[in-house]
Design a protein around this motif. Structure first.
Motif, PDB file in Angstrom:
ATOM      1  N   ALA A 154     -10.543   7.115   9.734  1.00  0.00           N
ATOM      2  CA  ALA A 154     -11.506   6.989   8.633  1.00  0.00           C
ATOM      3  C   ALA A 154     -10.993   7.750   7.409  1.00  0.00           C
ATOM      4  O   ALA A 154     -11.105   7.267   6.272  1.00  0.00           O
ATOM      5  N   ALA A 155     -10.418   8.914   7.632  1.00  0.00           N
ATOM      6  CA  ALA A 155      -9.854   9.696   6.522  1.00  0.00           C
ATOM      7  C   ALA A 155      -8.702   8.934   5.874  1.00  0.00           C
ATOM      8  O   ALA A 155      -8.599   8.881   4.634  1.00  0.00           O
ATOM      9  N   GLU A 156      -7.844   8.338   6.681  1.00  0.00           N
ATOM     10  CA  GLU A 156      -6.723   7.559   6.128  1.00  0.00           C
ATOM     11  C   GLU A 156      -7.251   6.376   5.333  1.00  0.00           C
ATOM     12  O   GLU A 156      -6.741   6.059   4.267  1.00  0.00           O
ATOM     13  N   ASP A 162       2.120  -1.259   3.899  1.00  0.00           N
ATOM     14  CA  ASP A 162       1.743  -1.101   5.309  1.00  0.00           C
ATOM     15  C   ASP A 162       2.743  -0.217   6.041  1.00  0.00           C
ATOM     16  O   ASP A 162       2.367   0.593   6.893  1.00  0.00           O
ATOM     17  N   ALA A 163       4.025  -0.357   5.711  1.00  0.00           N
ATOM     18  CA  ALA A 163       5.049   0.501   6.333  1.00  0.00           C
ATOM     19  C   ALA A 163       4.819   1.965   5.960  1.00  0.00           C
ATOM     20  O   ALA A 163       5.011   2.863   6.791  1.00  0.00           O
ATOM     21  N   ASP A 164       4.392   2.217   4.729  1.00  0.00           N
ATOM     22  CA  ASP A 164       4.079   3.598   4.329  1.00  0.00           C
ATOM     23  C   ASP A 164       2.879   4.141   5.103  1.00  0.00           C
ATOM     24  O   ASP A 164       2.859   5.307   5.499  1.00  0.00           O
ATOM     25  N   ILE A 165       1.874   3.300   5.318  1.00  0.00           N
ATOM     26  CA  ILE A 165       0.715   3.727   6.117  1.00  0.00           C
ATOM     27  C   ILE A 165       1.159   4.008   7.551  1.00  0.00           C
ATOM     28  O   ILE A 165       0.763   5.022   8.141  1.00  0.00           O
ATOM     29  N   ALA A 218      -8.515   5.280  -2.094  1.00  0.00           N
ATOM     30  CA  ALA A 218      -8.396   6.119  -3.294  1.00  0.00           C
ATOM     31  C   ALA A 218      -7.025   5.936  -3.944  1.00  0.00           C
ATOM     32  O   ALA A 218      -6.912   5.871  -5.176  1.00  0.00           O
ATOM     33  N   ALA A 219      -5.968   5.836  -3.125  1.00  0.00           N
ATOM     34  CA  ALA A 219      -4.621   5.621  -3.663  1.00  0.00           C
ATOM     35  C   ALA A 219      -4.522   4.243  -4.325  1.00  0.00           C
ATOM     36  O   ALA A 219      -3.894   4.103  -5.381  1.00  0.00           O
ATOM     37  N   ALA A 220      -5.153   3.243  -3.739  1.00  0.00           N
ATOM     38  CA  ALA A 220      -5.147   1.903  -4.335  1.00  0.00           C
ATOM     39  C   ALA A 220      -5.897   1.917  -5.668  1.00  0.00           C
ATOM     40  O   ALA A 220      -5.445   1.305  -6.648  1.00  0.00           O
ATOM     41  N   LEU A 256      -3.666   3.428  -8.211  1.00  0.00           N
ATOM     42  CA  LEU A 256      -2.662   2.453  -8.658  1.00  0.00           C
ATOM     43  C   LEU A 256      -3.265   1.471  -9.650  1.00  0.00           C
ATOM     44  O   LEU A 256      -2.645   1.152 -10.671  1.00  0.00           O
ATOM     45  N   GLU A 257      -4.470   0.977  -9.346  1.00  0.00           N
ATOM     46  CA  GLU A 257      -5.111   0.025 -10.248  1.00  0.00           C
ATOM     47  C   GLU A 257      -5.359   0.638 -11.617  1.00  0.00           C
ATOM     48  O   GLU A 257      -5.302  -0.055 -12.626  1.00  0.00           O
ATOM     49  N   ASP A 258      -5.632   1.949 -11.652  1.00  0.00           N
ATOM     50  CA  ASP A 258      -5.839   2.631 -12.935  1.00  0.00           C
ATOM     51  C   ASP A 258      -4.544   2.717 -13.751  1.00  0.00           C
ATOM     52  O   ASP A 258      -4.589   2.867 -14.967  1.00  0.00           O
TER      53      ASP A 258
END
Length: 166
Positions: free
Chosen positions: A114-116, A26-29, A122-124, A127-129
């Motif tokens: 919305a873009a964020e 959340d801090a990164d966001i 997509a980043a999550a 990471l899961e991959d």
């Protein structure tokens, strides 16, 4: 001398790393928002803001239901978002109801939020991959286990075995 965790049970925290990981992400966001001069926006506000943008003004109860939160929790969040200038409350369909609506300040950043959101999802997924056991699978597996026996019942059983609970 007693073990430190015996005196302070908070020294153990099996899922504390998960809470700390979420806080770090959340801090990164929040840093992304700051870099784009979207000041005063907390990552925890974004789902509600996007929901209001997509569905239009809602009562606190409607908004709470739509994001699966309690009325009390959403009421506090709406107050914080109102203080930060992201939402306002207006008279609803009749004089007895109030609806939460976006401010102009919020409307100006909706496309970016919305873009964020899409980029974060997509980043999550990325990471899961990269990990052998994705968090989304962990959550599903825990939900299934809790369907078999609730967390309440699990805690109550452990307390029944602890003489300090008496």
């Amino acid at each position: 001398m007693a073990e430190p965790h015996a005196l302070d049970p908070t020294q153990q925290g099996l899922w504390r790393p998960l809470r700390l990981l979420q806080a770090s992400m959340d801090a990164d966001i929040a840093r992304i928002y700051s870099e784009r001069q979207i000041d005063g926006l907390k990552p925890s506000f974004v789902m509600e803001l996007l929901r209001l943008h997509a569905r239009g003004p809602m009562t606190i109860a409607e908004l709470a239901e739509s994001v699966q939160r309690t009325h009390s929790a959403l009421s506090q969040k709406v107050a914080a978002m109102r203080t930060a200038g992201w939402v306002q409350t207006v008279v609803g369909d009749d004089a007895r109801t109030r609806k939460v609506t976006l401010t102009d300040k919020a409307r100006r950043v909706m496309d970016r939020l919305a873009a964020e959101w899409r980029a974060t999802e997509a980043a999550a997924a990325e990471l899961e991959d990269e990990i052998p056991y994705p968090l989304s699978r962990v959550v599903t597996d825990i939900e299934r286990a809790l369907e078999r026996k609730s967390f309440h019942d699990r805690i109550a059983e452990k307390l029944a075995e602890d003489p300090a609970w008496g």
